[in-house]
Design an enzyme around this catalytic site. Structure first.
Site, PDB file in Angstrom:
ATOM      1  N   GLU A  75       0.855  -1.190   0.000  1.00 32.49           N
ATOM      2  CA  GLU A  75       0.000   0.000   0.000  1.00 32.49           C
ATOM      3  C   GLU A  75       0.891   1.240   0.000  1.00 32.49           C
ATOM      4  O   GLU A  75       1.867   1.286   0.755  1.00 32.49           O
ATOM      5  CB  GLU A  75      -0.904   0.028   1.230  1.00 32.49           C
ATOM      6  N   GLY A 135       3.464   2.600  10.866  1.00 31.49           N
ATOM      7  CA  GLY A 135       3.192   1.787  12.051  1.00 31.49           C
ATOM      8  C   GLY A 135       3.033   0.307  11.742  1.00 31.49           C
ATOM      9  O   GLY A 135       3.681  -0.540  12.343  1.00 31.49           O
ATOM     10  N   ALA A 136       2.174   0.012  10.786  1.00 26.13           N
ATOM     11  CA  ALA A 136       1.883  -1.385  10.473  1.00 26.13           C
ATOM     12  C   ALA A 136       1.048  -1.446   9.207  1.00 26.13           C
ATOM     13  O   ALA A 136       0.613  -0.415   8.705  1.00 26.13           O
ATOM     14  CB  ALA A 136       1.122  -2.031  11.624  1.00 26.13           C
ATOM     15  N   MET A 137       0.820  -2.671   8.722  1.00 23.57           N
ATOM     16  CA  MET A 137       0.063  -2.826   7.473  1.00 23.57           C
ATOM     17  C   MET A 137      -0.864  -4.028   7.569  1.00 23.57           C
ATOM     18  O   MET A 137      -0.451  -5.122   7.955  1.00 23.57           O
ATOM     19  CB  MET A 137       1.061  -2.979   6.318  1.00 23.57           C
ATOM     20  N   GLU A 138      -2.102  -3.795   7.150  1.00 27.82           N
ATOM     21  CA  GLU A 138      -3.188  -4.747   7.381  1.00 27.82           C
ATOM     22  C   GLU A 138      -3.326  -5.837   6.330  1.00 27.82           C
ATOM     23  O   GLU A 138      -4.428  -6.364   6.130  1.00 27.82           O
ATOM     24  CB  GLU A 138      -4.505  -3.965   7.466  1.00 27.82           C
ATOM     25  N   GLU A 157      -5.092  -2.519  12.902  1.00 28.90           N
ATOM     26  CA  GLU A 157      -4.861  -3.408  11.749  1.00 28.90           C
ATOM     27  C   GLU A 157      -5.868  -4.549  11.747  1.00 28.90           C
ATOM     28  O   GLU A 157      -6.358  -4.962  10.695  1.00 28.90           O
ATOM     29  CB  GLU A 157      -3.427  -3.960  11.740  1.00 28.90           C
TER      30      GLU A 157
HETATM   31  N1  B3K Z   1      -2.866   1.100   5.665  1.00 30.92           N
HETATM   32  C1  B3K Z   1      -1.556   1.269   6.226  1.00 30.92           C
HETATM   33  C2  B3K Z   1      -0.849   2.483   5.776  1.00 30.92           C
HETATM   34  C3  B3K Z   1      -0.193   2.390   4.476  1.00 30.92           C
HETATM   35  C4  B3K Z   1       0.662   3.599   4.231  1.00 30.92           C
HETATM   36  C5  B3K Z   1       1.200   3.649   2.865  1.00 30.92           C
HETATM   37  N2  B3K Z   1       2.183   4.705   2.716  1.00 30.92           N
HETATM   38  C6  B3K Z   1      -1.577   1.244   7.709  1.00 30.92           C
HETATM   39  C7  B3K Z   1      -2.847   1.576   8.342  1.00 30.92           C
HETATM   40  O1  B3K Z   1      -3.397   2.640   8.227  1.00 30.92           O
HETATM   41  O2  B3K Z   1      -3.367   0.723   8.991  1.00 30.92           O
HETATM   42 ZN    ZN Z   2      -5.267   2.065   8.783  1.00 28.03          ZN
END
Ligand code: B3K
Ligand code: ZN
Length: 869
Positions: A121, A261-264, A298
């Site tokens: 993402e 922070g993290a990625m789902e 997440e």
């Molecule tokens: N969806 C991801 C963030 C992605 C950032 C891309 N530069 C984390 C979050 O919001 O949960």
């Molecule tokens: Zn998010």
């Protein structure tokens, strides 16, 4: 020659000409030459389309086949591959080669220390293979990962494991299948050697889900809290939102090199290790809170984001605003609602409001984007969540939940829009959301002004409420919004005066819909004290002429804890502003005794939650105060905040010592109550550090502490008060922890924010510390981020040295990691809020940046916007 970056507009959305129903991926992982074979089932989506254009960046194309035939009718351009003359349904095979080891941007497939991992993402999948890299193309994925067995015993991807096997040369493979169609931004792959914490969760319908958290070897003793938070999230989502998990396995991998922070990713979250690893020796209470929040966030995306995703990236707030709202509610249901609300409101009022005033101002649903990664903003996330919260306030929990249910029913398995979300909420509630939907398209912070008029004879109270949203950088004309204004009236004895008109009760959430509107209440038997915008019921600037007496009254009598805290902040704001003006006129700082007494009263109030007392006694940050000014005087602001700190410390020294002692615990405990005690104790300590006798208390706490919360609090106090013992404490901390990057981040942040003499040279020197690496985003955010965002007096030094320093770093980061560069450039974008001399210096550096070769889109977009102003 590279092209000038092109902006995309929301209004130009078009459905894709082709879509992909299945993709079967094979990764042969090697550091410098990973081969990726992607076999996709492609289908025409627009009649007559014969040329399929795919996104791709930094890829070496090896071969293309269409329906099993070698294909040569194609064109490769800088960021696309067009395959010509394709039939309406076909199988496309694309083989590419990539170099994960050289990938320092941490987007696509890269190495984080010894492990391979991915971040797709928003548009990172195109760095893995040529694909329709857009969220409205939903495909079922199978993924086979091949790697050396000894170095990479764990080969992970989304969904369920469907096969494993050994190969020659010590290699092995694992194959995964994700039964849910998903956009490619939710794809993930991880390969490495980890320790794994295992547990399970039985869902409400009785399905057994395996839970696995992968951490670097030796870190197993730091994964328990993340696991507990995951189980709590799963349970909470079932109970509060009626949403159940849908796969048989949920995996989380903690990595050290991560941009956010993290990625789902579906079934396989990748986390910044900061939001997984914790034990009492290494993590503070606020770290624990962060872990609970991000693990929850997440996990909640599994529905709000994955099951229902976004049609296009302009709709990002559809998943992020809603998911932030959900994680905030989760934290509030599990911990203190008031304290959570306070910390979220502080964020909006400081950083989000500042974004509204910047050249990057945008609505929660942006209209125009050059680099999507630039729009993972406070506005999309935090204001986005405030918009969902307003809906919740207007509809009430039950109706709100009905709307959410309808939204998930209608859009499950699809890519939706914000308009579709609003429609579902409207259909389920019967509440006309036409005007409300302007919150999605209008940028900027509305100014809400309330004027009250009490008529003693008629016993009526009239409130004239007016709203105006000033023009923002992206949008000049503004319309009146629907603003929920939550109010309460108090009699002098502290009792509540019920709102009524013509004998009918009036709801305490007023709906402000016009530019100016009159609300009248009757049977108001005495001139009331008004509690306004309770719970921060809308993300607006409130203007109301409060007297000090009224604010002190509210600090004591408001029924709602948030309102009491808010009154204390308004009182502080008044006196900060008055004193900044005084300092600017060469006068002395002064704070009336009655103000100190009001804060003393809170400090000594046994009936209050200790974490709330701590919040009341915590002054607004430099960033928040800076946001109140058209021209920011960093020196005056710093001096006033310091004077208030010192005045509170001196005037309340005895009480602070007593409360400090009362909050001391005999042993460490990880409970909300114990954390609240530590919070108040450490706020007291930060004040005590300012008085002469206080240093020994700080040293004593530092030396005797058995947990990071107390250790760090002592160090922080010494750092802010610039105690002589600071140096030695910092040294001893670094001696102990220099091998632990995450712990050292705390230390780097203190170095970055230290107001010591020669602060900038100190920051430069710390960049040579063995624990620092310019390639690690956490280290950068800690040291450099703290300097440019939390050390205004030094960053904005009149000789321009701070600006030049940041620009030098940005030029390096433009090559290494443009996303992080783009985060760190933000303070330079606010040039117009500084005096002409500083504006000139900042402009010089922005111009320098704008001229560098190969300026990444991330910086290009921001720097050019800033220079246009
Ligand atoms: N969806 C991801 C963030 C992605 C950032 C891309 N530069 C984390 C979050 O919001 O949960
Ligand atoms: Zn998010």
């Amino acid at each position: 020659m590279t092209q000038q970056p092109q902006a995309k507009y929301r209004k130009d959305y078009q459905a894709p000409e082709f879509t992909i129903s299945h993709i079967d991926l094979t990764f042969d992982l090697k550091d410098k030459e990973t081969r990726v074979v992607a076999r996709s089932q492609v289908k025409q989506n627009l009649a007559g389309a014969t040329a399929l254009t795919l996104d791709g960046e930094g890829l070496k194309l090896i071969r293309i086949e269409v329906d099993g035939q070698d294909w040569s009718d194609y064109r490769v351009e800088e960021s696309t591959l067009t395959v010509n003359g394709v039939p309406s349904t076909f199988e496309l095979l694309i083989e590419t080669e990539i170099d994960p080891q050289a990938n320092t941007s941490l987007e696509g497939l890269y190495k984080s220390d010894g492990a391979y991992c991915t971040q797709c993402e928003a548009e990172g999948f195109r760095r893995i293979t040529y694909y329709l890299d857009r969220p409205d193309v939903l495909a079922k994925f199978t993924t086979k990962v091949i790697a050396d067995k000894e170095a990479y015993p764990y080969l992970l991807s989304n969904g369920n494991k469907i096969g494993t096997g050994d190969l020659e040369n010590g290699r092995h493979w694992v194959q995964w299948e994700d039964p849910f169609a998903k956009p490619c931004y939710l794809f993930a792959l991880v390969a490495g050697d980890f320790d794994c914490l295992r547990d399970n969760f039985v869902t409400v319908s009785g399905r057994d889900v395996a839970l696995e958290i992968f951490v670097d070897k030796g870190n197993l003793d730091r994964a328990d809290y993340a696991m507990e938070s995951l189980k709590n999230s799963m349970k909470w989502d079932e109970e509060r939102f009626g949403l159940e998990y849908d796969l048989d396995i949920y995996m989380i991998v903690a990595v050290d090199f991560f941009n956010m922070g993290a990625m789902e990713n579906k079934g396989l979250n990748v986390f910044n290790s900061k939001f997984v690893l914790a034990n009492s020796k290494t993590a503070t209470d606020s770290d624990y809170h962060g872990i609970e929040r991000v693990i929850g966030h997440e996990y909640f995306h599994n529905w709000s984001g994955n099951r229902v995703t976004c049609r296009d990236w302009f709709q990002l707030s559809l998943k992020e605003g809603l998911t932030v709202f959900r994680d905030q509610e989760f934290s509030s249901d599990l911990g203190s609602r008031a304290v959570n609300r306070i910390s979220n409101v502080r964020k909006v009022r400081s950083v989000q409001f500042a974004e509204d005033r910047s050249p990057m101002a945008h609505p929660i649903r942006p209209e125009k984007v050059i680099e999507m990664n630039n729009f993972y903003t406070m506005t999309v996330y935090e204001k986005g969540s405030e918009v969902i919260r307003m809906l919740h306030t207007l509809l009430g929990e039950n109706t709100f939940q009905k709307g959410i249910q309808l939204y998930f029913e209608r859009h499950d398995g699809t890519a939706a829009t914000c308009d579709e979300f609003i429609q579902a909420m409207q259909d389920a509630s019967g509440f006309d959301l036409t005007q409300f939907s302007l919150w999605y398209s209008q940028s900027g912070t509305p100014e809400l002004t309330v004027v009250s008029d009490y008529d003693e004879n008629a016993q009526t109270l009239s409130l004239t409420v007016s709203q105006i949203t000033p023009p923002a950088a992206d949008q000049a004309d503004k319309q009146a919004l629907l603003i929920p204004l939550d109010i309460e009236l108090y009699a002098a004895d502290g009792s509540v005066i019920e709102l009524q008109r013509n004998g009918e009760p009036v709801h305490n959430v007023l709906q402000v819909t016009q530019t100016e509107q009159l609300f009248t209440f009757d049977k108001v038997t005495e001139k009331p004290v008004l509690s306004l915008l309770r719970e921060f019921s809308a993300p607006v600037h409130l203007h109301y002429e409060y007297s000090d007496t009224e604010l002190v009254f509210l600090m004591v009598h408001a029924r709602n804890e948030f309102a009491r805290w808010d009154a204390s902040q308004m009182l502080l704001a008044k006196h900060i502003k008055e004193n900044v003006a005084r300092i600017q006129q060469g006068e002395a700082f002064t704070l009336p005794d009655s103000i100190v007494d009001a804060f003393r009263g809170v400090l000594l109030d046994d009936n209050l939650d200790r974490s709330l007392i701590a919040e009341v006694l915590s002054l607004p940050t430099e960033v928040e105060v800076a946001g109140w000014y058209e021209t920011i005087d960093v020196d005056a602001i710093e001096s006033v905040l310091e004077s208030i700190r010192k005045t509170f410390a001196i005037e309340m020294a005895d009480e602070l010592s007593a409360v400090y002692a009362a909050c001391k615990a005999s042993h460490y405990e990880l409970s909300h109550q114990a954390a609240a005690d530590r919070r108040l104790k450490n706020v007291c300590l930060s004040y005590l550090a300012e008085v002469e006798s206080g240093e020994h208390i700080v040293i004593e706490q530092f030396n005797s502490s058995d947990n990071m919360t107390d250790t760090f609090a002592a160090l922080l106090a010494a750092n802010i008060a610039l105690l002589p013992s600071r140096e030695q404490m910092m040294q001893s901390f670094s001696d102990k922890w220099h091998q632990d990057g995450l712990v050292m981040d705390k230390w780097f942040a203190l170095q970055g924010s230290s107001k010591m003499q020669g602060a900038l040279n100190n920051v430069k020197a710390q960049m040579n510390h063995p624990s620092f690496s310019i390639k690690n985003p956490n280290r950068l955010r800690s040291l450099i981020g703290a300097f440019v965002m939390g050390n205004s007096v030094n960053f904005h030094a009149k000789d321009g040295s701070g600006y030049a320093f940041l620009t030098d770093i940005l030029i390096q980061l433009n090559e290494i990691n443009p996303q992080i560069a783009s985060r760190l450039v933000d303070p330079l974008l606010k040039l117009k809020y500084f005096d002409e001399h500083r504006q000139g210096l900042i402009r010089e550096q922005l111009t320098r940046l704008s001229k560098i070769e190969n300026l990444a889109n991330d910086l290009f977009e921001k720097v050019n916007k800033a220079l246009e102003v």
